[in-house]
Structures are given as C-alpha cells and as structure tokens.
Design a protein around this motif. Structure first.
Motif, PDB file in Angstrom:
ATOM      1  N   UNK A  43      -6.932  81.248 -29.076  1.00 18.78           N
ATOM      2  CA  UNK A  43      -6.533  79.792 -28.827  1.00 18.78           C
ATOM      3  C   UNK A  43      -4.993  79.616 -29.020  1.00 18.78           C
ATOM      4  N   UNK A  44      -4.373  80.252 -30.031  1.00 23.87           N
ATOM      5  CA  UNK A  44      -3.114  79.978 -30.346  1.00 23.87           C
ATOM      6  C   UNK A  44      -2.188  81.314 -30.009  1.00 23.87           C
ATOM      7  N   UNK A  45      -1.404  81.128 -29.310  1.00 24.72           N
ATOM      8  CA  UNK A  45      -0.461  82.454 -29.035  1.00 24.72           C
ATOM      9  C   UNK A  45       0.999  82.173 -29.494  1.00 24.72           C
ATOM     10  N   UNK A  46       1.490  83.174 -30.072  1.00 22.22           N
ATOM     11  CA  UNK A  46       2.888  82.891 -30.968  1.00 22.22           C
ATOM     12  C   UNK A  46       3.531  84.470 -30.649  1.00 22.22           C
ATOM     13  N   UNK A  47       4.559  84.330 -30.450  1.00 20.99           N
ATOM     14  CA  UNK A  47       5.648  85.331 -30.356  1.00 20.99           C
ATOM     15  C   UNK A  47       6.520  85.731 -31.391  1.00 20.99           C
ATOM     16  N   UNK A  48       6.972  86.969 -31.895  1.00 20.84           N
ATOM     17  CA  UNK A  48       7.654  87.304 -32.821  1.00 20.84           C
ATOM     18  C   UNK A  48       8.779  88.110 -32.080  1.00 20.84           C
ATOM     19  N   UNK A  49      10.120  87.902 -32.248  1.00 19.73           N
ATOM     20  CA  UNK A  49      11.325  88.587 -31.335  1.00 19.73           C
ATOM     21  C   UNK A  49      12.385  89.023 -32.557  1.00 19.73           C
ATOM     22  N   UNK A  50      12.971  90.038 -32.190  1.00 20.01           N
ATOM     23  CA  UNK A  50      14.232  90.488 -32.864  1.00 20.01           C
ATOM     24  C   UNK A  50      15.040  91.159 -32.064  1.00 20.01           C
ATOM     25  N   UNK A  51      16.347  91.380 -32.388  1.00 21.09           N
ATOM     26  CA  UNK A  51      17.185  92.069 -31.705  1.00 21.09           C
ATOM     27  C   UNK A  51      18.504  92.375 -32.448  1.00 21.09           C
ATOM     28  N   UNK A  79      12.781  78.502 -20.288  1.00 15.54           N
ATOM     29  CA  UNK A  79      13.117  77.629 -21.425  1.00 15.54           C
ATOM     30  C   UNK A  79      13.788  78.205 -22.603  1.00 15.54           C
ATOM     31  N   UNK A  80      14.796  77.568 -23.347  1.00 16.19           N
ATOM     32  CA  UNK A  80      15.252  77.990 -24.529  1.00 16.19           C
ATOM     33  C   UNK A  80      14.434  78.067 -25.486  1.00 16.19           C
ATOM     34  N   UNK A  81      14.131  78.942 -26.183  1.00 14.13           N
ATOM     35  CA  UNK A  81      13.379  79.218 -27.543  1.00 14.13           C
ATOM     36  C   UNK A  81      14.122  79.477 -28.588  1.00 14.13           C
ATOM     37  N   UNK A  82      15.042  79.944 -28.473  1.00 11.17           N
ATOM     38  CA  UNK A  82      16.131  80.444 -29.903  1.00 11.17           C
ATOM     39  C   UNK A  82      17.478  80.545 -29.386  1.00 11.17           C
ATOM     40  N   UNK A  83      18.318  80.221 -30.501  1.00  9.44           N
ATOM     41  CA  UNK A  83      19.808  80.467 -30.350  1.00  9.44           C
ATOM     42  C   UNK A  83      20.332  80.765 -31.459  1.00  9.44           C
ATOM     43  N   UNK A  84      21.441  81.695 -31.523  1.00  9.66           N
ATOM     44  CA  UNK A  84      22.060  82.174 -32.729  1.00  9.66           C
ATOM     45  C   UNK A  84      23.292  82.217 -32.680  1.00  9.66           C
ATOM     46  N   UNK A  85      24.359  82.168 -33.535  1.00  9.61           N
ATOM     47  CA  UNK A  85      25.753  82.359 -33.187  1.00  9.61           C
ATOM     48  C   UNK A  85      26.462  82.982 -34.412  1.00  9.61           C
ATOM     49  N   UNK A  86      27.609  83.603 -34.062  1.00  8.50           N
ATOM     50  CA  UNK A  86      28.352  83.903 -35.235  1.00  8.50           C
ATOM     51  C   UNK A  86      29.820  84.244 -34.904  1.00  8.50           C
ATOM     52  N   UNK A 105       8.382  82.031 -31.746  1.00  9.15           N
ATOM     53  CA  UNK A 105       7.716  80.941 -30.971  1.00  9.15           C
ATOM     54  C   UNK A 105       6.370  80.639 -31.228  1.00  9.15           C
ATOM     55  N   UNK A 106       5.910  79.527 -31.421  1.00  9.64           N
ATOM     56  CA  UNK A 106       4.627  79.081 -31.802  1.00  9.64           C
ATOM     57  C   UNK A 106       3.923  78.224 -30.602  1.00  9.64           C
ATOM     58  N   UNK A 107       2.510  78.320 -30.651  1.00  9.73           N
ATOM     59  CA  UNK A 107       2.008  77.630 -29.380  1.00  9.73           C
ATOM     60  C   UNK A 107       2.502  77.677 -28.063  1.00  9.73           C
ATOM     61  N   UNK A 108       2.706  79.189 -27.674  1.00 11.14           N
ATOM     62  CA  UNK A 108       3.216  79.411 -26.237  1.00 11.14           C
ATOM     63  C   UNK A 108       2.090  79.198 -25.395  1.00 11.14           C
TER      64      UNK A 108
END
Length: 150
Positions: A43-51, A79-86, A105-108
């Motif tokens: 029922x609920x799809x979620x993704x974890x990512x790292x880099x 669709x943009x799902x994440x943004x980080x900057x430094x 990202x939750x509820x994919x």
C-alpha cells in the motif's frame, strides 16, 4: 511488515581521478541515475536515497555554491523530491568540498511500467567573471532503496 522492493547504486567515480565533463557555471549536470524495479508493491511505497559529490574551488578567488537536486521520473515528467546545497570555499586550505546527502520520499505513486527512476543533478555556481576547469574530483555516487508495506 516492511519489504525491500529494490536497491541500486549509480557510481560515477570512486575518487581516483578528475571527472569530465567539468561543471559549466550554473548548469545542472546529471551525475547519477537509477531505475528501481517495482514488483507487487504494498500500500505505501517509500524511497530512501543518499549520495556524495566532491569538488574543488581552489582555482576560484571567491566562494561558489554547490546544489544537489534529486528528481523522480524521466523527461518532462520529472518531479523534484529533494534539494541540498552548500557553500564551496575558494580557500585552498578548505578545498576540496565534500557534500554528502541523504533523503527520503514517502507515498510514492506506483509506476505504471514497473520501473521507478530517480536522477541526481549537481549544479556548481560561481561569479561568472571567473573561469575554472576540472572541479569534479569524485567520488560521486548515488544510492537508492525502495520499500513498501506488505
């Protein structure tokens, strides 16, 4: 109960050599892309990512900015799902700059074709009166895992 549907890694470099092409000032550069296979999700799809992305600005007399963006989908439907900057410091003492990130990202929505695609872009921006080359050092990698409930 949680089940792992798929896990993928896209590695552009292990950090042993300078990468090409180099960044063009302010232009997003696709550094990683993965296609996760989704079969019989719950029922609920979620993704974890790292880099991780490593660059240098030792040739610049002023600081720059590094932005990482993660998108779901392909082409015009991304669709943009994440943004980080430094801030990337121009001082050689503080170079290279390493940006490691993690997000989720939750509820994919379940993909109709059974493949969930994530793309990671890096954008390096700096004062346009300066010019630099070979700022991509590596490592560059992007890891994703997709889960669902039974």
């Amino acid at each position: 109960m949680v089940k792992t549907l798929d896990a993928r890694t896209s590695q552009g470099s292990n950090g042993q050599q300078i990468l090409t092409p180099s960044f063009m000032n302010g232009v997003p550069l696709l550094f990683a892309q993965v296609g996760l296979q989704i079969s019989n999700p719950g029922m609920s799809i979620r993704t974890f990512f790292s880099g991780i992305v490593e660059i240098t600005a030792s040739q610049l007399p002023v600081n720059g900015n590094l932005v990482i963006e993660v998108y779901r989908g392909l082409g015009g439907s991304q669709q943009l799902v994440y943004r980080a900057n430094t801030t990337v410091l121009a001082n050689p003492f503080f170079s290279p700059c390493i940006l490691s990130f993690s997000g989720s990202e939750y509820n994919v929505p379940a993909p109709g074709n059974g493949q969930l695609v994530y793309s990671a872009y890096a954008t390096f921006s700096y004062n346009p009166i300066y010019n630099v080359n070979n700022v991509r050092l590596g490592p560059e990698s992007f890891n994703t895992t997709v889960y669902s409930d039974d």
